[in-house]
Design an enzyme around this catalytic site. Structure first.
Site, PDB file in Angstrom:
ATOM      1  N   LYS A  23       0.840  -1.206   0.000  1.00  0.00           N
ATOM      2  CA  LYS A  23       0.000   0.000   0.000  1.00  0.00           C
ATOM      3  C   LYS A  23       0.872   1.253   0.000  1.00  0.00           C
ATOM      4  CE  LYS A  23      -3.880  -2.307   2.283  1.00  0.00           C
ATOM      5  NZ  LYS A  23      -4.617  -2.576   3.543  1.00  0.00           N
TER       6      LYS A  23
ATOM      7  N   GLN B 229      -4.306  -1.470   9.854  1.00  0.00           N
ATOM      8  CA  GLN B 229      -4.358  -2.802   9.250  1.00  0.00           C
ATOM      9  C   GLN B 229      -4.932  -3.814  10.243  1.00  0.00           C
ATOM     10  OE1 GLN B 229      -3.750  -3.380   6.066  1.00  0.00           O
ATOM     11  NE2 GLN B 229      -4.038  -5.589   6.130  1.00  0.00           N
TER      12      GLN B 229
ATOM     13  N   ASP C  12     -10.627   3.201   4.560  1.00  0.00           N
ATOM     14  CA  ASP C  12     -11.006   1.785   4.481  1.00  0.00           C
ATOM     15  C   ASP C  12     -12.529   1.623   4.448  1.00  0.00           C
ATOM     16  OD1 ASP C  12      -9.043  -0.180   4.224  1.00  0.00           O
ATOM     17  OD2 ASP C  12      -8.462  -0.056   6.343  1.00  0.00           O
TER      18      ASP C  12
HETATM   19  N1  GUN Z   1      -7.089  -6.735   6.555  1.00  0.00           N
HETATM   20  C1  GUN Z   1      -7.498  -7.435   5.468  1.00  0.00           C
HETATM   21  N2  GUN Z   1      -7.975  -6.592   4.524  1.00  0.00           N
HETATM   22  C2  GUN Z   1      -7.868  -5.350   5.027  1.00  0.00           C
HETATM   23  C3  GUN Z   1      -8.190  -4.067   4.505  1.00  0.00           C
HETATM   24  O1  GUN Z   1      -8.704  -3.896   3.387  1.00  0.00           O
HETATM   25  N3  GUN Z   1      -7.916  -3.018   5.321  1.00  0.00           N
HETATM   26  C4  GUN Z   1      -7.369  -3.170   6.553  1.00  0.00           C
HETATM   27  N4  GUN Z   1      -7.159  -2.086   7.281  1.00  0.00           N
HETATM   28  N5  GUN Z   1      -7.067  -4.345   7.061  1.00  0.00           N
HETATM   29  C5  GUN Z   1      -7.307  -5.431   6.293  1.00  0.00           C
END
Ligand code: GUN
Length: 293
Positions: free
Chosen positions: A52, A96, A119
């Site tokens: 990311k 995350q 998110d």
């Molecule tokens: N864990 C698995 N997918 C995601 C996501 O799209 N965002 C976040 N913050 N954590 C995740």
């Protein structure tokens, strides 16, 4: 059978974003900035967050990676979130998931300012999605919608079976596919671990979206001829022939299912790359104050 190329689609979206960022810079506007909080050293999470942050650099965004050890306190995290909420520089940020067990994830997500919740996990943004208001759509479901749209796959009136009811993928996906929109307008069935006779549902499906994390769950006998199959699974299975010692496997038994499909996503290179592209898109929206005017 047409392979849904998530990598290519993601690169196209990232190019569109990069062009817009270049324009913003030319006009002397605010360069979008994404921050990511990562707790611990889980292999998958480290990879996702690293990708990311790298993607931010590629499109010209600013980025900040904030790392904590597994034993970080909830208070420390909440303080950092407060700081990011108030930051002039940071337009959007993510925490995350999953977080260690001693931390109340819901409390952490609710501490994020919905205006910076790129998110789309804050209950305010979830509610806005359900109500059809402008919001940050969660990145994985939004990426799947992009794939359907860019490959011009018909969804109107189709039987769509979503498997898995997580807050991150299955649940929002089921809501979005049922909306009076394109992609959408589908008749949606949400299956999960308590579903009795899963094949009964998948065999009726024109579109199957599997977000479970169980390799080989979807076998050829469960899939109708001509179905569209979207595989969100990314389970690490050990593989001594690989340098990393593992490879990623989806929920779908690709080799046997693919010949029956009209369209199918590979793993890796399907849904995964789109998730990153859509997070960047959300960050751009946050920087432009498009969601909450
Ligand atoms: N864990 C698995 N997918 C995601 C996501 O799209 N965002 C976040 N913050 N954590 C995740």
């Amino acid at each position: 059978m047409i392979l849904l190329d998530g990598k290519k689609t993601s690169e196209a979206i990232q190019q569109e974003i990069a062009a817009e960022v270049a324009q913003i810079k030319e006009n002397g506007g605010k360069v979008p900035h994404l921050a990511a909080i990562l707790v611990g050293n889980d292999g998958g999470s480290v990879t996702y967050v690293t990708n990311k942050v790298l993607a931010c650099e590629k499109v010209g965004f600013g980025s900040t990676l904030i790392r904590y050890e597994d034993d970080v306190t909830e208070e420390e995290l909440l303080n950092k979130i407060q700081e990011l909420n108030e930051s002039e520089e940071v337009d959007g940020f993510i925490v995350q998931l999953p977080l260690p067990k001693h931390i109340d994830s819901q409390k952490v997500l609710e501490a994020i300012d919905p205006k910076k919740d790129v998110d789309g996990f804050h209950p305010v943004n979830v509610g806005r999605m359900v109500a059809g208001l402008s919001t940050f759509l969660p990145a994985t479901p939004a990426g799947i919608l992009q794939l359907l749209e860019r490959y011009e796959i018909p969804t109107d009136g189709k039987n769509c079976v979503v498997i898995g009811r997580s807050n991150i993928v299955g649940s929002p996906m089921s809501i979005l596919m049922a909306k009076a929109a394109y992609p959408g307008n589908a008749t949606v069935t949400l299956c999960h671990r308590n579903t009795i006779n899963l094949p009964h549902f998948t065999q009726q499906a024109d579109i199957i979206i599997s977000a479970v994390g169980r390799p080989g769950l979807i076998t050829a006998d469960m899939v109708k001829e001509g179905a569209v199959v979207i595989d969100v699974g990314t389970t690490r299975v050990s593989d001594a022939t690989r340098k990393a010692g593992y490879r990623l496997r989806g929920d779908v038994d690709f080799d046997s299912v693919a010949p029956k499909c009209s369209y199918i996503t590979p793993v890796p290179g399907g849904v995964g790359p789109l998730t990153i592209a859509m997070l960047l898109k959300n960050t751009l929206k946050a920087a432009k104050r498009e969601v909450y005017a």
